[in-house]
Design a protein around this motif. Structure first.
Motif, short mmCIF file in Angstrom:
data_model
loop_
_atom_site.label_atom_id
_atom_site.label_comp_id
_atom_site.label_asym_id
_atom_site.label_seq_id
_atom_site.Cartn_x
_atom_site.Cartn_y
_atom_site.Cartn_z
N UNK A 152 0.84 -1.21 0.00
CA UNK A 152 0.00 0.00 0.00
C UNK A 152 0.87 1.25 0.00
N UNK A 153 0.45 2.24 -0.75
CA UNK A 153 1.24 3.46 -0.88
C UNK A 153 1.21 4.27 0.42
N UNK A 154 2.27 4.98 0.71
CA UNK A 154 2.24 5.90 1.87
C UNK A 154 1.22 7.01 1.64
N UNK A 155 0.79 7.62 2.74
CA UNK A 155 -0.16 8.73 2.64
C UNK A 155 0.46 9.89 1.85
N UNK A 156 -0.40 10.69 1.24
CA UNK A 156 0.07 11.77 0.36
C UNK A 156 1.01 12.74 1.07
N UNK A 172 3.18 8.87 7.03
CA UNK A 172 2.97 7.86 5.99
C UNK A 172 1.71 7.03 6.18
N UNK A 173 0.96 7.29 7.25
CA UNK A 173 -0.23 6.49 7.51
C UNK A 173 0.09 5.09 8.00
N UNK A 175 6.53 0.70 3.05
CA UNK A 175 6.35 1.35 1.76
C UNK A 175 7.14 2.65 1.70
N UNK A 176 7.15 3.41 2.79
CA UNK A 176 7.92 4.65 2.84
C UNK A 176 9.39 4.35 2.56
N UNK A 177 9.94 3.34 3.25
CA UNK A 177 11.34 2.98 3.08
C UNK A 177 11.63 2.55 1.65
N UNK A 178 10.75 1.72 1.09
CA UNK A 178 10.97 1.21 -0.27
C UNK A 178 10.96 2.33 -1.30
#
Length: 280
Positions: free
Chosen positions: A52-56, A166-167, A172-175
């Protein structure tokens, strides 16, 4: 007693010391860092695409951190050219916790207890004492290492704020941040040409292999730190991570047969005592 999170950060410190030893041990450190970056980016690409993508709100921090990391990579290579591992590594890592604590107070409004402040000061002081015991301390080497320490502090504060936005998607943030490491081979090819990147695969496969392994180790090392900064104070996490310098001394003594003076052991004890203060 040290918390579960603190224990993981200390494990990350061991990993960090290990990949820095791999990098410094290779003759061509720019090439080694490039292959490390390729390994990091290659592993993180599928993770970024299938999680899942990090928050905007986190995306500006992802981009900023990714670019600062490229500057850090270049600065670290330069520091290792200008000084020995025993000098460059401690100065770079020892200067960053104090800068991170200041940055976290200014930009994330983090407060820190007097005991934890003492622990951070002890860790930084002990690490820099280790560096100043090196036999050859050049002005250029110290300046290069301090520049590297400043980039470490900058990306640590950026990531500490970004991962909290990042929610809850620390992985996902790290990647996505590590995807910027694809810029390293582009930079290398622009400076030296494509053959300089590919020829070592046949000429020095062991060096390329160790660099790839170092890249995988570095993912785990910093991924743990980003995860820990979701809830832990940035200065505290940074200081615990920089106990990697002590592990580097131990690695040198046990595996490389390097001599360790009484003063260096004393500096290690000060760093360890600072880590205990952070765990209380």
């Amino acid at each position: 007693m040290l918390s579960y999170t603190g224990g993981l950060v200390l494990f990350a410190a061991v990993l960090h010391a290990s990949w820095n030893a791999m990098l410094h041990g290779n003759r061509d450190r720019f090439l080694s860092m490039t292959w490390m970056s390729i390994a990091i980016a290659a592993v993180c690409t599928p993770i970024a695409l299938f999680t899942p993508w990090p928050a905007a709100a986190a995306w500006p921090y992802i981009a900023a951190s990714g670019l600062v990391h490229i500057g850090y990579n270049a600065s670290l290579v330069r520091a290792y050219r200008r000084g020995d591992l025993a000098q460059a590594y401690p100065i770079a890592r020892g200067s960053s916790p104090l800068l991170v604590t200041l940055g976290a107070a200014l930009f994330a409004h983090e407060a820190i207890s007097p005991l934890h402040a003492l622990g951070i000061a002890m860790i930084s002081g002990g690490i820099i004492a280790l560096a100043l015991q090196a036999s050859h301390v050049s002005r250029a080497g110290v300046l290069a290492a301090l520049t590297t320490g400043a980039t470490i502090a900058l990306y640590t504060v950026i990531d500490g704020i970004g991962v909290r936005l990042s929610g809850g998607e620390a992985l996902a943030y790290t990647a996505w941040m590590f995807l910027f490491y694809w810029l390293m081979p582009l930079l290398f090819v622009a400076m030296r040409g494509l053959p300089a990147l590919w020829t070592p695969i046949r000429a020095t496969p062991m060096a390329v292999g160790s660099s790839l392994a170092g890249g995988l180790v570095s993912i785990a090392a910093y991924g743990i730190v980003i995860w820990a900064m979701q809830s832990g104070a940035m200065g505290t996490v940074s200081a615990l991570r920089e106990t990697s310098v002590v592990f580097a001394v131990l690695i040198g003594r046990v595996f490389l047969g390097e001599a360790v003076s009484g003063k260096r052991w004393l500096a290690c004890v000060v760093v360890a005592a600072g880590a205990v203060c952070l765990g209380l």
